[in-house]
Design an enzyme around this catalytic site. Structure first.
Site, PDB file in Angstrom:
ATOM      1  N   ARG A   1     -45.711  82.792 -97.039  1.00 58.81           N
ATOM      2  CA  ARG A   1     -44.399  82.211 -97.365  1.00 58.81           C
ATOM      3  C   ARG A   1     -44.343  80.687 -97.230  1.00 58.81           C
ATOM      4  NH1 ARG A   1     -39.577  84.647 -94.497  1.00 58.81           N
ATOM      5  NH2 ARG A   1     -40.955  85.641 -92.973  1.00 58.81           N
TER       6      ARG A   1
ATOM      7  N   SER B   1     -49.671  25.022 -93.320  1.00 58.63           N
ATOM      8  CA  SER B   1     -49.056  26.051 -94.170  1.00 58.63           C
ATOM      9  C   SER B   1     -49.790  26.162 -95.489  1.00 58.63           C
ATOM     10  CB  SER B   1     -47.610  25.691 -94.458  1.00 58.63           C
ATOM     11  OG  SER B   1     -46.872  25.792 -93.289  1.00 58.63           O
TER      12      SER B   1
ATOM     13  N   GLN C   1     -62.015  85.866 -87.608  1.00 61.46           N
ATOM     14  CA  GLN C   1     -61.594  87.208 -88.018  1.00 61.46           C
ATOM     15  C   GLN C   1     -61.681  87.197 -89.541  1.00 61.46           C
ATOM     16  OE1 GLN C   1     -57.431  88.149 -87.902  1.00 61.46           O
ATOM     17  NE2 GLN C   1     -57.775  90.326 -87.524  1.00 61.46           N
TER      18      GLN C   1
HETATM   19  C1  UD1 Z   1     -45.608  90.809 -84.744  1.00 62.05           C
HETATM   20  C2  UD1 Z   1     -45.485  92.045 -83.856  1.00 62.05           C
HETATM   21  C3  UD1 Z   1     -44.011  92.399 -83.707  1.00 62.05           C
HETATM   22  C4  UD1 Z   1     -43.242  91.225 -83.150  1.00 62.05           C
HETATM   23  C5  UD1 Z   1     -43.444  89.988 -84.026  1.00 62.05           C
HETATM   24  C6  UD1 Z   1     -42.838  88.805 -83.368  1.00 62.05           C
HETATM   25  C7  UD1 Z   1     -47.492  93.360 -84.188  1.00 62.05           C
HETATM   26  C8  UD1 Z   1     -48.083  94.548 -84.828  1.00 62.05           C
HETATM   27  N1  UD1 Z   1     -46.213  93.129 -84.428  1.00 62.05           N
HETATM   28  O1  UD1 Z   1     -45.200  91.207 -86.041  1.00 62.05           O
HETATM   29  O2  UD1 Z   1     -43.868  93.516 -82.839  1.00 62.05           O
HETATM   30  O3  UD1 Z   1     -41.861  91.554 -83.081  1.00 62.05           O
HETATM   31  O4  UD1 Z   1     -44.841  89.741 -84.215  1.00 62.05           O
HETATM   32  O5  UD1 Z   1     -42.897  87.692 -84.196  1.00 62.05           O
HETATM   33  O6  UD1 Z   1     -48.162  92.680 -83.444  1.00 62.05           O
HETATM   34  N2  UD1 Z   1     -52.606  87.564 -87.208  1.00 62.05           N
HETATM   35  C9  UD1 Z   1     -53.984  87.395 -87.204  1.00 62.05           C
HETATM   36  N3  UD1 Z   1     -54.759  88.356 -87.741  1.00 62.05           N
HETATM   37  C10 UD1 Z   1     -54.261  89.498 -88.276  1.00 62.05           C
HETATM   38  C11 UD1 Z   1     -52.840  89.654 -88.289  1.00 62.05           C
HETATM   39  C12 UD1 Z   1     -52.059  88.674 -87.722  1.00 62.05           C
HETATM   40  O7  UD1 Z   1     -54.498  86.385 -86.717  1.00 62.05           O
HETATM   41  O8  UD1 Z   1     -55.036  90.336 -88.750  1.00 62.05           O
HETATM   42  C13 UD1 Z   1     -51.764  86.507 -86.627  1.00 62.05           C
HETATM   43  C14 UD1 Z   1     -50.870  85.874 -87.657  1.00 62.05           C
HETATM   44  O9  UD1 Z   1     -51.500  84.736 -88.222  1.00 62.05           O
HETATM   45  C15 UD1 Z   1     -49.651  85.493 -86.842  1.00 62.05           C
HETATM   46  C16 UD1 Z   1     -49.622  86.529 -85.738  1.00 62.05           C
HETATM   47  O10 UD1 Z   1     -50.905  87.115 -85.675  1.00 62.05           O
HETATM   48  O11 UD1 Z   1     -49.784  84.226 -86.240  1.00 62.05           O
HETATM   49  C17 UD1 Z   1     -48.572  87.597 -85.943  1.00 62.05           C
HETATM   50  O12 UD1 Z   1     -48.850  88.327 -87.091  1.00 62.05           O
HETATM   51  P1  UD1 Z   1     -47.721  88.791 -88.090  1.00 62.05           P
HETATM   52  O13 UD1 Z   1     -48.347  89.518 -89.198  1.00 62.05           O
HETATM   53  O14 UD1 Z   1     -46.822  87.677 -88.396  1.00 62.05           O
HETATM   54  O15 UD1 Z   1     -46.952  89.854 -87.165  1.00 62.05           O
HETATM   55  P2  UD1 Z   1     -45.459  90.337 -87.377  1.00 62.05           P
HETATM   56  O16 UD1 Z   1     -45.437  91.279 -88.508  1.00 62.05           O
HETATM   57  O17 UD1 Z   1     -44.547  89.194 -87.407  1.00 62.05           O
END
Ligand code: UD1
Ligand code: CA
Length: 448
Positions: free
Chosen positions: A15, A403, A75
């Protein structure tokens, strides 16, 4: 007790609509990732592990620039937050302290909150908060003060979605237990991801305890879009301005002053409206930064007066009571005590001695199109207005330049250097010229 910080920063941040990884977008002049890394700085950290994926090269550089002792692990596929944490296993091999997992896009976590999580009497501690809008967050299913499990919004029943206590995204757990439990996590859920949040249910099932430490919504604020980035920056600015004023700095119009994460300003300094402090600025006490000035990577000692409309660039080192006036740019230059550069000048790659006066429109011509060269100006020098100093060049103590001079060779101490065409005067010539020109104009208007 030593602590490991694991920062998840592999996500793309779709986004943001950006070529740059989300965690590198800056808030107050510093990447979000740096804010997240700072969140743990007051803890007894033995390890900082950053999980990188999208834009890993740039993320790695930013992480190591900020903390050369950090470990960055890759990752390669983003299979979920649980999967991301698993990547830290090797980096934390043999570590038996507590690990705190936080997200790289959550810049405002406070040390105190993380400390409270470390101190909470349970095996697994999760950060909880009550958002205004619970949509999309994981819900914390409680049994009294114990946390039973976390259910992601997508997987939640209507009854579970009615829960208002949500997962703020920070998890704290002894590292060995965390990796043991992560091994049991599957991806049979609505997103097909390995959820870090499943750790809680697995812990409880294995007889471990889990609880929640809560914080405000502002503290867990996550950034997913440019609009949220701007809102986060605004929030930071409000807090940082208030802190400065409490510390004895006058901000004449606080809402117009832009600060960086590392801005330092001493007591009784006055900052006029519309001043930008980029990264790396320190201002000592009793200085005045006048309106519309732009500063980055510079130091202003006690009593300096800068601006209005001044630009101090990286490497500008100003000693006490230096005066830099309007439309002056200074880069990589040391200006000694009491020196003045008051009007319309460029000073780059230079040293200026004590009490030296640089006349209006002076330029240190530091760049020959290929290389940069140094200008060295002594103490008590008077540089006449509109002097071009062709670097490399040295002006001795107590010297003067006329100057309009173009100074191409060194000037001895106490000498006057004049390097401009001598004046020629032709008596009566101006009057003749005027008459000629007026006659020509009259001829032209008759013939048209
Ligand atoms: C996550 C939580 C949710 C919480 C919310 C708060 C999980 C499953 N869910 O959801 O319970 O309420 O955050 O904001 O944890 N990331 C990685 N690798 C991955 C996936 C994610 O590095 O494979 C990182 C993303 O870059 C991000 C963070 O982890 O910085 C959170 O991931 P995101 O997918 O945003 O989790 P949410 O769906 O927001
Ligand atoms: Ca998120």
């Amino acid at each position: 007790m030593s602590v490991a910080l694991i920062i998840l920063a592999a996500g793309k941040g779709t986004r943001m609509n950006s070529d740059m990884p989300k965690v590198l977008h800056p808030i107050a002049g510093a990447p979000m990732l740096v804010h997240a890394m700072n969140a743990g700085q007051a803890l007894d950290l033995s390890h900082t592990v950053v999980i990188a994926g999208h834009g890993a090269e740039a993320v790695t550089k930013a992480a190591l620039d900020h903390d050369e002792d950090a470990t960055v692990v890759l990752q390669t596929e983003q299979l979920g937050t649980g999967h991301a944490v698993m990547q830290a296993r090797d980096a934390l091999a043999g570590f038996d302290g507590k690990a705190i997992v936080l997200f790289g896009d959550t810049p405002f976590m406070q040390n105190e909150t993380l400390q409270a999580m470390l101190d909470a009497p349970a095996d697994v501690v999760v950060l909880g908060f009550e958002p205004e809008d619970t949509a999309r967050y994981g819900r914390l299913v409680m049994d009294g003060t114990s946390l039973e499990r976390i259910v992601e919004h997508k997987d939640a029943t209507e009854a579970e979605r009615a829960i208002t206590l949500c997962n703020g995204g920070v998890t704290c757990c002894p590292a060995p237990l965390m990796f043991e439990l992560l091994d049991k996590i599957g991806n049979d859920n609505a997103s097909g991801e390995y959820y870090l949040t499943d750790l809680v249910g697995l812990a409880c099932a294995a007889g471990h305890s889990a609880t929640v430490v809560t914080c405000s919504e502002a503290e867990t604020l996550g950034v997913n879009s440019r609009a949220q980035l701007a809102a986060a920056d605004a929030l930071f600015q409000t807090g940082a301005r208030a802190q400065l004023m409490e510390d004895g700095v006058t901000l004449v119009a606080p809402e117009t002053v832009y600060l960086s994460l590392d801005t330092i300003i001493g007591r009784d300094t006055i900052v006029e409206p519309n001043v930008v402090f980029g990264p790396g600025v320190t201002i000592e006490s009793g200085a005045t930064i006048r309106a519309f000035s732009h500063l980055e990577g510079c130091h202003v000692a006690r009593g300096g007066i800068i601006g209005p409309y001044a630009r101090l660039r990286p490497g500008a080192e100003l000693s006490e009571h230096v005066r830099v006036g309007n439309f002056v740019e200074i880069k990589n230059a040391q200006i000694a005590e009491g020196a003045k550069v008051n009007h319309l000048s460029y000073i780059g790659d230079a040293t200026i001695g004590e009490k030296t006066n640089i006349g209006a429109g002076t330029i240190t011509c530091n760049y020959d199109g290929v290389m940069k060269h140094h200008t060295d100006i002594g103490d008590n020098v008077f540089i006449g207005s509109n002097t071009m100093l062709i670097a490399p060049v040295t002006i001795g103590d107590g010297a003067m330049t006329g100057s309009g001079s173009v100074i191409t060779s060194d000037v001895e101490p106490d000498a006057l250097a004049l390097a401009r065409a001598p004046q020629v005067e032709k008596p009566g010539m101006a009057r003749k010229l005027f008459e000629m020109l007026k006659a020509k104009k009259a001829r032209l208007s008759r013939s048209s």
